[in-house]
Scaffold this active site. Structure first.
Site, PDB file in Angstrom:
ATOM      1  N   GLY A  67       0.803  -1.215   0.000  1.00 26.52           N
ATOM      2  CA  GLY A  67       0.000   0.000   0.000  1.00 26.52           C
ATOM      3  C   GLY A  67       0.835   1.263   0.000  1.00 26.52           C
ATOM      4  O   GLY A  67       0.480   2.258   0.634  1.00 26.52           O
TER       5      GLY A  67
ATOM      6  N   SER B  51      -0.037   5.665  -1.676  1.00 28.31           N
ATOM      7  CA  SER B  51      -0.739   6.843  -1.166  1.00 28.31           C
ATOM      8  C   SER B  51      -0.586   6.942   0.347  1.00 28.31           C
ATOM      9  O   SER B  51      -0.174   5.987   1.010  1.00 28.31           O
ATOM     10  CB  SER B  51      -2.227   6.789  -1.533  1.00 28.31           C
ATOM     11  OG  SER B  51      -2.850   5.675  -0.905  1.00 28.31           O
TER      12      SER B  51
ATOM     13  N   TYR C 249     -12.667  -3.104  11.452  1.00 24.52           N
ATOM     14  CA  TYR C 249     -11.350  -2.466  11.395  1.00 24.52           C
ATOM     15  C   TYR C 249     -10.620  -2.612  12.727  1.00 24.52           C
ATOM     16  O   TYR C 249      -9.428  -2.950  12.762  1.00 24.52           O
ATOM     17  CB  TYR C 249     -11.516  -0.992  11.038  1.00 24.52           C
ATOM     18  CG  TYR C 249     -10.229  -0.214  10.976  1.00 24.52           C
ATOM     19  CD1 TYR C 249      -9.363  -0.341   9.892  1.00 24.52           C
ATOM     20  CD2 TYR C 249      -9.874   0.660  11.996  1.00 24.52           C
ATOM     21  CE1 TYR C 249      -8.180   0.380   9.820  1.00 24.52           C
ATOM     22  CE2 TYR C 249      -8.694   1.387  11.944  1.00 24.52           C
ATOM     23  CZ  TYR C 249      -7.856   1.250  10.858  1.00 24.52           C
ATOM     24  OH  TYR C 249      -6.687   1.969  10.793  1.00 24.52           O
TER      25      TYR C 249
END
Length: 373
Positions: A89, A92, A251
């Site tokens: 990842g 960004s 999450y």
């Protein structure tokens, strides 16, 4: 070793002149320190060089960082040209700033991303800042276990070492959906994909030792649990049905998995020279992973003046990846470049072992030749 000295203290053992190039100074708090402006690195130490056998034996006190520190500040003066860094990842947000910081200090940086087009743009942005930056993008979709395996094989085909692996990729406040592997996407992207990635690359990490793994978690891990009444990590909590799904709770549970995974990984691989630590990047930091829910976007917009920058958010990850004082040290949780205690369950070794066992079972259809840790 010599003790620290406060300005005005008698020091009958140090009446001789300082070695050539050294000067005695004091901080605003009155602590005495010594500096050598003529040394190639402009050495500074709190220990009297007259009490060392040679000037080169003087111990330099590690610099302390905090929540205001930027990643580039931690790397100031560091040459990472002999390091290979892999970041998931990295196209960004915090991952991009982490990748850029390493690349601008000479490291060979590989961005493992599901969107190769965006990753290639991130590579271009870094190379615009420094045309000699060694950075490249590779396809890796953590929502697909087959994609993770394919990435690992492509990485191994490069025949390069792996000194730093940053498990950074994550999703937050996602609508409920199942991956192609039949698991809830937040759990698989944040935890299980990274678990399989490390499984597939653990032989490369061991050959590259000393190597470090940094797992990006979050303080939100404190607001959940994972275990059933029998004390086992419950898959029904980690990969719930649609009617039992709440995106923020998913999450939180994934972030708790991150710490448990990091701790167990360190326990298993530290004897082979591979350490692992988990980090919290920063409080209320708005990144692209929060854009899937309008309420989160609104809250983060209001809080933005009081949050960290992306460079500050990347600092703790970078610190755990390169700090000399952390060589050989792992199984810990860091926030603002300081070690802190995670939640009681995140420290539980039984939960960590149970999660590892469950994760191994979920990725058990791995190809021959991938050794279990």
């Amino acid at each position: 070793m010599a003790a620290l000295k406060y300005a005005g203290m008698d020091d009958t053992d140090s009446e001789d002149e300082l070695p050539p190039g050294w000067e005695e100074r004091s901080t605003k708090d009155g602590w005495v320190y010594y500096t050598n402006a003529h040394h190639i690195n402009k050495r500074t130490t709190y220990f009297d060089p007259r009490q060392a056998f040679t000037v080169e034996d003087v111990v330099v006190k590690p610099k302390r960082y905090d929540g205001n520190t930027a990643a580039l500040e931690i790397l100031q003066g560091r040459d990472l040209s002999d390091k290979v860094v892999l970041i998931t990842g990295g196209n960004s947000g915090i991952g991009f700033e982490t990748a850029k910081s390493f690349a601008l200090h000479g490291a060979h940086v590989i961005l493992a991303c599901r969107n190769l087009s965006r990753a290639s743009k991130a590579v271009s942005l870094i190379q615009q800042e420094w045309h000699k930056a060694r950075v490249e993008a590779m396809m890796c979709d953590l929502a697909s276990l087959s994609s993770v395996r394919e990435f690992a094989e492509s990485f191994k085909a490069k025949k390069v070492p792996l000194h730093i692996l940053v498990c950074n990729a994550a999703v937050c406040t996602q609508p409920w959906c199942l991956t192609e592997d039949g698991l809830e996407s937040t759990f698989q992207i944040c935890h299980l994909g990274h678990f399989l990635l490390v499984q597939c690359l653990q032989d490369v990490l061991r050959r590259s030792a000393p190597a470090r793994v940094v797992v990006v978690s979050s303080e939100s891990h404190r607001f959940t649990d994972l275990v059933d009444p029998c004390g086992k990590v419950d898959l029904a909590l980690l990969s719930p049905s649609q009617k039992d799904y709440w995106s923020m709770l998913a999450y939180n549970r994934a972030k708790l998995c991150n710490i448990l995974f990091s701790n167990e990984l360190h326990r298993r691989l530290s004897p082979h020279g591979v350490t692992s630590n988990a980090v919290h990047p920063g409080n209320m930091m708005y990144t692209s992973i929060h854009r899937s829910w309008w309420l989160m976007t609104f809250l983060f917009t209001l809080a933005r003046p009081f949050t960290k920058s992306m460079q500050q958010g990347a600092a703790t990850t970078v610190y755990c990846a390169v700090a000399p004082e952390l060589e050989g040290i792992g199984g810990m949780y860091f926030n603002n470049c300081f070690r802190c205690l995670p939640s009681p369950q995140a420290q539980d070794q039984i939960s960590a072992a149970s999660l590892w066992e469950l994760s191994e079972r979920l990725v058990s259809e791995r190809p021959a030749g991938v050794q279990a840790l």
